[in-house]
Design an enzyme around this catalytic site. Structure first.
Site, PDB file in Angstrom:
ATOM      1  N   TYR A 231      -6.348  -2.287 -30.414  1.00  0.00           N
ATOM      2  CA  TYR A 231      -6.715  -2.240 -29.007  1.00  0.00           C
ATOM      3  C   TYR A 231      -5.576  -2.734 -28.104  1.00  0.00           C
ATOM      4  O   TYR A 231      -5.092  -3.860 -28.259  1.00  0.00           O
ATOM      5  CB  TYR A 231      -7.950  -3.116 -28.800  1.00  0.00           C
ATOM      6  CG  TYR A 231      -8.524  -2.995 -27.429  1.00  0.00           C
ATOM      7  CD1 TYR A 231      -9.128  -1.811 -27.035  1.00  0.00           C
ATOM      8  CD2 TYR A 231      -8.453  -4.044 -26.525  1.00  0.00           C
ATOM      9  CE1 TYR A 231      -9.648  -1.680 -25.767  1.00  0.00           C
ATOM     10  CE2 TYR A 231      -8.976  -3.915 -25.261  1.00  0.00           C
ATOM     11  CZ  TYR A 231      -9.564  -2.730 -24.891  1.00  0.00           C
ATOM     12  OH  TYR A 231     -10.065  -2.608 -23.634  1.00  0.00           O
TER      13      TYR A 231
ATOM     14  N   CYS B 119      10.448  -0.266  21.199  1.00  0.00           N
ATOM     15  CA  CYS B 119      11.782  -0.614  20.702  1.00  0.00           C
ATOM     16  C   CYS B 119      12.689   0.593  20.964  1.00  0.00           C
ATOM     17  O   CYS B 119      12.266   1.728  20.799  1.00  0.00           O
ATOM     18  CB  CYS B 119      11.688  -0.893  19.201  1.00  0.00           C
ATOM     19  SG  CYS B 119      13.261  -1.031  18.350  1.00  0.00           S
TER      20      CYS B 119
ATOM     21  N   CYS C 253      13.176   2.421  17.398  1.00  0.00           N
ATOM     22  CA  CYS C 253      12.097   2.975  16.583  1.00  0.00           C
ATOM     23  C   CYS C 253      10.822   3.040  17.417  1.00  0.00           C
ATOM     24  O   CYS C 253      10.829   2.725  18.597  1.00  0.00           O
ATOM     25  CB  CYS C 253      11.889   2.142  15.320  1.00  0.00           C
ATOM     26  SG  CYS C 253      11.179   0.515  15.618  1.00  0.00           S
TER      27      CYS C 253
ATOM     28  N   CYS D 171      12.195  -4.127  18.599  1.00  0.00           N
ATOM     29  CA  CYS D 171      11.008  -4.594  17.892  1.00  0.00           C
ATOM     30  C   CYS D 171      11.384  -5.843  17.104  1.00  0.00           C
ATOM     31  O   CYS D 171      12.561  -6.180  17.000  1.00  0.00           O
ATOM     32  CB  CYS D 171      10.483  -3.517  16.957  1.00  0.00           C
ATOM     33  SG  CYS D 171      11.594  -3.183  15.581  1.00  0.00           S
TER      34      CYS D 171
ATOM     35  N   HIS E  17      14.115  -5.058  14.317  1.00  0.00           N
ATOM     36  CA  HIS E  17      15.460  -4.767  14.806  1.00  0.00           C
ATOM     37  C   HIS E  17      16.039  -5.963  15.565  1.00  0.00           C
ATOM     38  O   HIS E  17      17.238  -6.183  15.548  1.00  0.00           O
ATOM     39  CB  HIS E  17      15.437  -3.494  15.671  1.00  0.00           C
ATOM     40  CG  HIS E  17      15.335  -2.256  14.838  1.00  0.00           C
ATOM     41  ND1 HIS E  17      14.265  -1.389  14.895  1.00  0.00           N
ATOM     42  CD2 HIS E  17      16.172  -1.757  13.881  1.00  0.00           C
ATOM     43  CE1 HIS E  17      14.447  -0.404  14.027  1.00  0.00           C
ATOM     44  NE2 HIS E  17      15.589  -0.605  13.399  1.00  0.00           N
TER      45      HIS E  17
HETATM   46 ZN    ZN Z   1      12.619  -1.209  16.117  1.00  0.00          ZN
END
Ligand code: ZN
Length: 717
Positions: free
Chosen positions: A360, A648, A651, A661, A664
């Protein structure tokens, strides 16, 4: 129609096991006192239903039990079952298809702690195939005298068999067959040493299902509801007791990599010539922090003709064979050697087990059973051509004294994985690889230690030179020992000559060697699994599957065997960590894992654990609800359901500071911070620094994104 009446009657009976509105458990399952029949199957009289976990396992059981009389095979809707008749006994061997029942609630909203067990095909469309198994089992279990749970001996197998008996049979007339391999010998032994149902395992298994269910449904619903409140959109999100802390571990690793900036570091390398051969020595002093320091050292010894040997050591190391495999170790080795995912290795091992080729596999043990006949297994393995000479050699070397090494890990239900000695037929190439690992590991545990010599020589420049100590090290295998049987740990050898203290060696060249610090390794599935194992969350049976769930939920993605976190995975962990922090913490998960272990040993009750889980969740959800809008907003932004007012500029995430953001922005701060260190070590200008970072493969993704957006004038001068 009778069978449906039977089913609904069973369901009605089951209501007593259901919880009331408040969710408090009315009563734990009632444990019958021992049925005190003889525990040998051949002493039973009447109709006996044997429940196997899967059709293949049922077939093995039939083969093992039908030596007295010939079995008859029947099929119902394609599901095979067997009847073995002997004088006063009728054995029905019927397979399940793994779990046939699951937890279900008809309640909407959260928190909810009201649930009941229902046939899986009623809950989940993908499980419609389980219906024919339920139909067959409900029919066969009718009017039986005894029931034997012969599912795999672990908490899942205990629950699978118990639920079937509970619904369609009678737990008060039930027994358990316990075995660790599906060989005829072990199965026959198990059926002559039957025990009462393993109530502690059943309780621990039920507890795990209930915990996972109330956890998963409440947190998932809370997350989805927060999004719906804010954006009006319905989206499927999930979270889980073991799943979420595991995801957090992967996210943390990825964030560290995305924010990574390599730093230059220096060492000095020297090439010497001994008997016409070149060897490269290295000096990595703590004192060499900057390029200038390294260059000054090189300059001070550049014109030296010789180095002097100041010390030379040889150390002989005895290397013990590794312990026999548990599932985690097997998964790690198959990943290292063949690149198999843990889930793949586990699936292959389960097939090998169902064919009775290995014991097993879902075990944590690193110990072999004391009463196992090692000699007869080896004799059988020797009949396989490729192992023939290895086994002969092993028996000769050990003079037949077979004493296996053991590891410290244990498992209350099963020993380590070992080959049963049944000779495999028609293995596919990947199955062959796993079988080979298991056989070779089994051979190695009986073999002698390997012996390695480590050589190390230290060198110094002559006379009044600075304190530099060069090293040169080598490694050779002196005795092969167990490497012969299990070559996958064989170290690579590096030959160096024998040196005498005081000996002079010609210095050919000396130079500065520059390297860069490295980010943490990208995670692979097996590293995630090993982390779960070390953190004591999940079980042998569940870990590999939980990792796969993270992929199917799109929290993780796979790229050439390595794991990437998706935006969704990152967002969910960020939000949970911020607002639901105990849920991502491994401590809470580990605490409940520990409780289940206690239940398994009969030291704790299931209701106590569920009540505590419920209290914890209620508190967490109250806290969550107070911040529901913030959570919903953040998730909606991240999942691009809503656009934040301030984005941001690199992004889609919401702005945290200075038009960036939080990720970053962290990258931006880190770039400025690390410049100071780069300038000190390497003496570079800001422009050179930026250029260097852009050119490195190891520079983090977020760092690179910020660098790309930077004009040269942005940084400090
Ligand atoms: Zn960003």
């Amino acid at each position: 129609m009778a069978r449906y009446r039977r089913l609904s009657k069973a369901l009605t009976n089951y209501i007593s096991f259901k919880e009331d509105e408040r969710g408090a458990i009315k009563k734990p399952i009632s444990r019958p006192s021992s049925i005190s029949v003889k525990k040998n199957i051949w002493d039973l009289i009447g109709k006996v239903v044997i429940i196997a976990e899967k059709p293949k396992a049922a077939r093995r059981i039939v083969e093992a039990l039908s030596y007295k009389t010939k079995p008859k095979l029947y099929r119902s809707n394609g599901v095979p079952y067997w009847i073995i008749r002997s004088s006063a006994l009728e054995l029905y061997v019927v397979p399940s298809a793994g779990h046939l029942f699951g937890l279900y609630t008809s309640k909407w909203g959260y928190p909810t702690f009201t649930y009941e067990w229902r046939p899986l095909y009623e809950i989940d469309k993908k499980s419609s195939y389980t219906r024919k198994f339920i139909n067959l089992l409900s029919k066969i279990c009718r009017e039986a005298n005894y029931y034997i749970n012969a599912c795999d001996y672990d908490i899942e197998g205990s629950v699978i068999g118990y639920m079937i008996i509970k619904y369609f049979g009678d737990p008060h007339r039930s027994l358990r067959a316990k075995f660790s391999s599906l060989t005829p010998y072990e199965l026959r032994k198990a059926f002559t040493q039957l025990t009462d149902l393993d109530w502690n395992m059943v309780e621990a298994g039920l507890c795990r299902h209930e915990l996972d269910w109330i956890w998963g449904i409440n947190v998932s619903r809370a997350l989805m509801d927060s999004i719906k409140t804010v954006s009006g959109k319905r989206l499927i999100l999930s979270a889980g007791r073991v799943q979420t802390p595991t995801l957090k571990y992967v996210v943390e690793n990825e964030v560290e990599r995305y924010l990574f900036i390599p730093l230059p570091q220096y060492s000095i390398s020297a090439t010497i010539i001994v008997d016409g051969e070149r060897y490269t020595l290295e000096y990595k002093g703590d004192s060499i922090e900057t390029r200038n320091e390294a260059e000054a050292l090189v300059k001070s010894i550049k014109d030296k003709k010789y180095l002097k040997v100041v010390d030379y050591k040889e150390e002989y190391w005895n290397i013990n064979p590794p312990p026999p495999f548990n599932l985690g170790d097997l998964q790690a080795e198959a990943a290292r050697i063949y690149g198999f995912s843990p889930y793949k290795t586990q699936s292959i091992a389960e097939q090998l087990y169902l064919n009775a080729y290995i014991s097993y596999p879902r075990t944590n043990s690193q110990k072999l059973p004391k009463d196992l006949n090692y000699r007869s297994i080896l004799n059988n393995i020797a009949k396989i051509y490729q192992y023939n000479s290895l086994v002969k050699q092993l028996l000769a070397e050990t003079k037949g004294v077979l004493k296996p090494v053991e590891g410290p890990k244990e498992d209350p239900a099963h020993p380590a994985i070992y080959p049963t000695g049944i000779i495999p037929k028609g293995l596919k190439s990947d199955e062959q690889k796993i079988y080979d690992l298991i056989v070779r590991r089994f051979l190695a545990v009986f073999a002698y230690k390997a012996k390695i010599v480590h050589k190390i020589a230290y060198f110094k420049p002559l006379s009044r030179s600075p304190e530099i100590l060069f090293t040169l090290s080598g490694k050779e295998i002196v005795e092969e020992g167990w490497y012969k049987y299990y070559p996958f740990h064989r170290p690579s050898e590096k030959y160096i000559p024998k040196f005498k203290i005081g000996q002079l060696v010609s210095l050919y060249r000396v130079s500065v060697r520059k390297s860069y610090t490295k980010p943490p390794d990208k995670l692979s599935k097996i590293r995630i699994l090993k982390w779960m194992e070390n953190s004591q969350i999940g079980t042998e049976a569940t870990r590999a599957r939980i990792i796969e769930i993270l992929f199917s939920r799109r929290y993780l993605a796979s790229k050439s065997g390595k794991v990437n976190v998706t935006d969704l995975g990152l967002a969910v962990i960020e939000v949970l960590d911020e607002y639901f922090n105990e849920l991502t913490s491994i401590e809470l998960t580990r605490k409940f894992e520990n409780y289940m272990e206690q239940i398994r040993f009969g030291r704790m009750s299931r209701d106590r654990v569920i009540v505590e889980a419920r209290n914890t969740l209620e508190k967490l959800i109250r806290e969550f609800n107070a911040k529901k809008k913030e959570v919903g907003l953040k998730l909606s932004w991240r999942l691009k359901l809503l656009t934040p007012n301030n984005k941001c500029r690199l992004c889609h995430r919401e702005e945290y500071m200075n038009g960036l953001c939080r990720y970053h922005y962290s990258a931006f701060t880190k770039i400025t911070e690390f410049y100071k260190e780069w300038k000190r070590r390497e003496g570079v200008s800001w422009e050179e620094y930026i250029k260097a970072l852009k050119s490195f493969r190891n520079t983090g993704k977020w760092i690179k994104e910020v660098l790309e957006s930077m004009s040269h004038s942005m940084g400090p001068k």
